[in-house]
Design an enzyme around this catalytic site. Structure first.
Site, PDB file in Angstrom:
ATOM      1  CG  HIS A 198      -3.948  -3.529   3.331  1.00  0.00           C
ATOM      2  ND1 HIS A 198      -2.779  -3.105   3.926  1.00  0.00           N
ATOM      3  CD2 HIS A 198      -4.538  -2.410   2.819  1.00  0.00           C
ATOM      4  CE1 HIS A 198      -2.669  -1.799   3.810  1.00  0.00           C
ATOM      5  NE2 HIS A 198      -3.718  -1.348   3.131  1.00  0.00           N
TER       6      HIS A 198
ATOM      7  CB  CYS B 223      -0.982  -0.029   1.157  1.00  0.00           C
ATOM      8  SG  CYS B 223      -2.428   1.042   0.902  1.00  0.00           S
TER       9      CYS B 223
END
Length: 490
Positions: A435, A339
């Site tokens: 994630h 991310c």
């Protein structure tokens, strides 16, 4: 316990933050599930950089997703209608019913104006949950005796009163001052609030709790409610923590003969639960650090997510971390970014709309040939994907406001909906928005393969399920469950 019994809501509030409310709430969600009920967790307002994407593509606090998992149900935004994600020391992104509604300073957010409407929103969420689940297991936030905030409260005793919840006060004995914190907290409650408190739970006790019997009697006399149990301090039950405070108790140095994995301890590190699976892999030693010397000892270096990617990128350039990561890359160590960390590994990060920072642009580390622009629309999505050439179906979730592009497309992941994700530079360097990617055994084995011949096929879901059961057993063995059930049936 028969299913036909009707239970009122139960709530766990604290003398302060990080006393163990989230874990206890998860434990009770599992207990009620085991006893034949249909529980659901609820926290009106959460402040956390650990979040999760619901099945229908919205965002909630990770702790409530964990509690829902313990309850054996899918998570939903009604379980955490308000989520505050700090972007700086004085500002947070406000997420309402799973979608961001803008950034606000603490002063602006906690102004009395509009709080009534916000309370109506969270109580509507509670009522929807209560119509489908029973009992609702509520969690408070921080301390319930912050007098300057009480008139703005939408989370603690006002919510307990609205829900009609049997409320239990949790304190952490390990930090000291347990008598003063409990007595002071109870003394500062209004009579109608005090009436809601049915008992006290003393958490994180080290040693033989029988030696505290005299103290227990004193507390009951001072506070006017029973101590329903003393929970021991434990390290052998693995439940994801909500607060980044728990990072201070994790390893911060390389150790032993395992595969050393350094996670960069960013100022605004988000979703550190991405590494929970790795922390429990017997082949790996995961530690969190910004010490260049310790980073240099790692076999694998991970740049995690961040809620303020530009400012965290500038910070690691100034404290020697970026140089240590670059040196690790030159030395052939494995470098991955997740991310915000993926964005940092690229050539540039632009924030033209001031989404996260007042700084509009910064150069990345330049390891990956990608560029990122932050947009106002947030992607929140659970995803299934194929990692590289592997045929295993993997699971993960996306929570990001950045769009990352490249002229040299080399996708890391191939998603079931036809999209691609990330950038694959080589076997030892890649970035992703996914994630939970490191919860997948195929990805973990791929990551560790250059450093160990051992394979681990741990079923992580089975592992977590065992932890919830062990937590439930611990609570049953140390709390007066008969009394607690009586308070819920009356």
């Amino acid at each position: 316990m028969e299913k036909k019994v009707v239970l009122k809501p139960i709530m766990f509030v604290g003398t302060s933050s990080d006393v163990g409310k989230s874990v206890i709430t998860a434990g009770f969600c599992r207990i009620f599930k085991q006893d034949g009920f249909s529980p659901a967790p609820f926290k009106a307002q959460n402040m956390s950089l650990n979040s999760f994407a619901t099945p229908d593509g919205f965002e909630i606090g990770r702790a409530q997703a964990v509690q829902a998992e313990a309850a054996g149900i899918s998570c939903h935004t009604d379980m955490n209608p308000v989520l505050l994600k700090p972007t700086s020391d004085s500002s947070s992104q406000v997420v309402l019913h799973g979608k961001p509604v803008g950034n606000m300073s603490a002063r602006d957010y906690f102004k009395a104006e509009g709080r009534e409407k916000l309370f109506q929103e969270v109580t509507a969420s509670f009522r929807r949950l209560a119509s489908d689940y029973m009992p609702i297991v509520l969690e408070g936030a921080g301390s319930i005796s912050e007098l300057n905030l009480k008139h703005r409260d939408i989370t603690n005793m006002r919510m307990a009163k609205e829900a009609g919840a049997a409320t239990f006060l949790v304190t952490d004995i390990e930090r000291g001052g347990v008598f003063a914190s409990l007595y002071g907290t109870m003394a500062l409650l209004e009579p109608e609030e005090k009436a809601l408190i049915k008992g006290i739970i003393i958490n994180k006790f080290r040693g033989d709790s029988a030696l505290f019997e005299e103290g227990r009697v004193m507390i009951e006399k001072l506070c006017g409610v029973p101590v329903v149990g003393i929970l021991p301090y434990f390290k052998d039950i693995v439940i994801e923590e909500e607060d980044s405070v728990s990072l201070k108790q994790k390893l911060n140095k390389a150790s032993g003969d395992k595969v050393n994995i350094a996670v960069i301890l960013l100022n605004r590190l988000s979703n550190f639960t991405d590494f929970s699976r790795l922390e429990n892999d017997p082949r790996a030693s995961v530690y969190y650090t910004i010490d260049p010397e310790e980073i240099g000892k790692a076999d694998i270096i991970i740049l995690p997510g961040s809620k303020n990617t530009i400012e965290d990128t500038i910070a690691i350039k100034n404290n020697g971390v970026a140089q240590a990561v670059m040196q690790g890359f030159k030395d052939g160590k494995t470098i991955i970014g997740i991310c915000g960390g993926y964005q940092m590994l690229g050539e540039s990060i632009d924030d033209p709309y001031g989404i996260e920072s007042s700084i509009s642009s910064t150069a990345g580390l330049g390891i990956l040939p990608v560029k990122t622009i932050l947009h106002s629309e947030k992607v929140t999505k659970q995803s299934t994907f194929r990692f590289q050439e592997l045929n295993n179906e993997c699971l993960g979730y996306e929570i990001h406001m950045g769009e990352t592009s490249t002229e040299k497309a080399r996708p890391l992941n191939f998603l079931s909906d036809g999209r691609v994700d990330g950038y694959f530079l080589n076997e030892r360097c890649w970035g992703t928005y996914m994630h939970g990617i490191l919860d997948n055994p195929a990805v973990i084995n791929h990551l560790l393969k250059p450093y160990t011949d051992l394979e681990n096929i741990m079923d992580y879901q089975e592992f977590k399920d065992l932890q919830y059961n062990r937590l439930a057993d611990l609570i049953r063995n140390h709390l007066d469950m008969k009394f607690i059930y009586q308070t819920l049936e009356s």
